[in-house]
Scaffold this active site. Structure first.
Site, short mmCIF file in Angstrom:
data_model
loop_
_atom_site.label_atom_id
_atom_site.label_comp_id
_atom_site.label_asym_id
_atom_site.label_seq_id
_atom_site.Cartn_x
_atom_site.Cartn_y
_atom_site.Cartn_z
CE1 TYR A 151 -99.29 37.51 25.03
CE2 TYR A 151 -99.27 38.80 27.04
CZ TYR A 151 -99.52 37.62 26.40
OH TYR A 151 -99.99 36.55 27.09
CE LYS A 209 -95.94 39.69 43.21
NZ LYS A 209 -96.42 38.71 44.19
CG ASP A 241 -99.29 36.94 44.60
OD1 ASP A 241 -99.77 38.08 44.42
OD2 ASP A 241 -98.33 36.74 45.36
CG ASP A 265 -102.91 35.12 27.88
OD1 ASP A 265 -103.94 34.44 27.66
OD2 ASP A 265 -101.84 34.94 27.28
CG ASP A 269 -106.75 30.65 29.41
OD1 ASP A 269 -107.37 31.51 28.75
OD2 ASP A 269 -105.94 29.86 28.88
#
Ligand SMILES: NC(=O)c1ccc[n+]([C@@H]2O[C@H](COP(=O)([O-])OP(=O)(O)OC[C@H]3O[C@@H](n4cnc5c(N)ncnc54)[C@H](O)[C@@H]3O)[C@@H](O)[C@H]2O)c1
Length: 385
Positions: A151, A209, A241, A265, A269
């Site tokens: 971002y 990661k 993951d 982000d 969710d």
């Protein structure tokens, strides 16, 4: 003293839930010795379509900087040609200024997202509303780095290729930004004090990661360094993951979690499913001198104008704002308001009679306005006790 609040309703259901937040604040003022000076500023995709050049009025940046706190609904609106959300001439989504712009400009470096299942919430899992996670097993807080990563705004279309062929988004991870959110995560675990539901151990989990990405290696090495300053807190790392399946399969293991912007982000969710969905999930964008509170959901255009969105995330955001302002100004009345708002939502959820479609299915659903009124009634009874 009246607290200076900027309310940014935005688009779609953002406007509807912001209206309910305003009614909640009006009730708080009527019931408790606190007062708010609320300025509503229109913004987002619909504003851009009407006004053509900006996604909020001139001077809005300054108003958000001056305010004691900002409360945001949600932004984003489909473009009339159906090609995605309304986009501005600079390439940003219309609604960028109040959300990502405010996070950057006000240095709201941490996005603090509480994931707590209120008693009685039935999550929607493969078509049915059911209580999959036992009471008390979902009580964690994510801290998502909020200013950089993908971002950061570094990227674009490569002109040497034909239009529509190659686009880049450069991921920026810095030591300074990583350090402050990681430190906040350890401090928060200490403040919470009760640790993870499964074993009462204070635990901070850092998700990255780092087996592949350089930025994640930097993030994890900073985590190791800062973690050494907190010998009483268990340090836990996970690769993003694999983490997704542990999050859903064993949420009781987690206390405080810290991660980079994009992973945070997506993961929050997903984590919202554990607490009943996005209609229940709050995002507190906080920095050292400013804060902005919002539901984590977007403008959900397909639910807009139908009085059916869940207002709880927005009302809980209003409560978080009161708690944050109360702590900052040493105002016990405001802190009480924050606690009562959370309790009032809890009362309505636990009663199970007046809930929106996302918590009970369409057939048993109550309209948003009726759910909001039930929360205000519960607040009034609690405040009058
Ligand atoms: N901070 C923000 O303002 C923000 C955040 C996310 C998305 N957006 C924008 O919102 C627009 C729509 O995005 P989207 O559809 O991917 O995500 P969304 O969060 O708006 O909605 C996705 C789905 O989640 C459910 N949902 C979300 N909020 C709900 C609520 N309060 N009550 C009940 N159900 C709810 C609905 O089923 C909805 O269709 C896009 O323009 C996107 O860019 C804005």
């Amino acid at each position: 003293m009246a607290y200076d609040i900027v309310l940014l309703p935005g688009d779609g259901i953002g406007i509807e839930v912001a209206h309910e937040a305003k009614q909640m604040l009006d009730l708080v003022q009527a019931e408790l010795p606190v007062s708010f000076d609320i300025q509503e500023i229109p913004c987002g995709g619909q504003f851009y379509l009407e006004h053509g050049s900006r996604d909020w009025p001139e001077g809005s940046e300054e108003r958000c900087s001056e305010a004691d706190a900002v409360l945001l609904g949600a932004v984003g609106w489909p473009s009339p040609d159906g090609a995605g959300p309304v986009t501005m001439t600079d390439g940003n989504m219309a609604g960028w200024s109040p959300v990502i712009g405010n996070r950057a400009r006000l240095d709201l470096y941490a996005n603090v997202r509480k994931v707590k299942k209120l008693p009685g919430v039935k999550a929607r899992i493969h078509g049915l509303h059911r209580s999959v996670w036992d009471e008390g097993t979902v009580d964690m807080v994510f801290i998502r780095e909020n200013t950089e990563d993908l971002y950061a705004g570094v990227g674009g279309i490569l002109p040497k290729f034909r239009p529509g062929e190659v686009a880049t988004d450069t991921r920026v991870i810095t030591r300074a930004a990583s350090e402050r959110v990681i430190r906040m995560a350890f401090e928060l675990s200490n403040q919470r004090g009760h640790g993870a539901p499964v074993d009462g151990v204070k635990r901070v989990t850092s998700i990255a990661k780092d087996n592949v990405l350089y930025g994640c290696r930097l993030f994890q090495s900073v985590f190791k360094e800062i973690g050494a300053e907190y010998p009483d807190i268990e340090k836990d790392t996970a690769i993003v993951d694999a983490f997704t399946q542990w999050l859903i399969g064993q949420p009781e293991y987690y206390d405080v979690l810290v991660t980079t912007n994009m992973f945070g982000d997506i993961l929050t969710d997903l984590a919202s499913v554990l607490q009943g969905g996005m209609g229940m999930a709050v995002g507190c964008n906080v920095g050292d001198s400013h804060a902005m509170f919002e539901p984590i959901h977007g403008s959900a255009p397909k639910h807009s104008g139908q009085d059916r969105a869940n207002p709880m995330a927005m009302i809980l955001s209003t409560g978080e704002m009161c708690t944050w302002l109360g702590a900052r100004h040493n105002d016990a009345h405001l802190q009480r308001a924050g606690a009562l708002i959370e309790q009032a939502v809890g009362v309505v959820v636990e009663a199970g009679e007046t809930l929106t479609y996302d918590l009970v299915g369409r057939q048993n659903a109550a309209p948003m306005s009726v759910v909001s009124a039930a929360i205000r009634d519960a607040f009034k009874s609690l405040a009058d006790q």
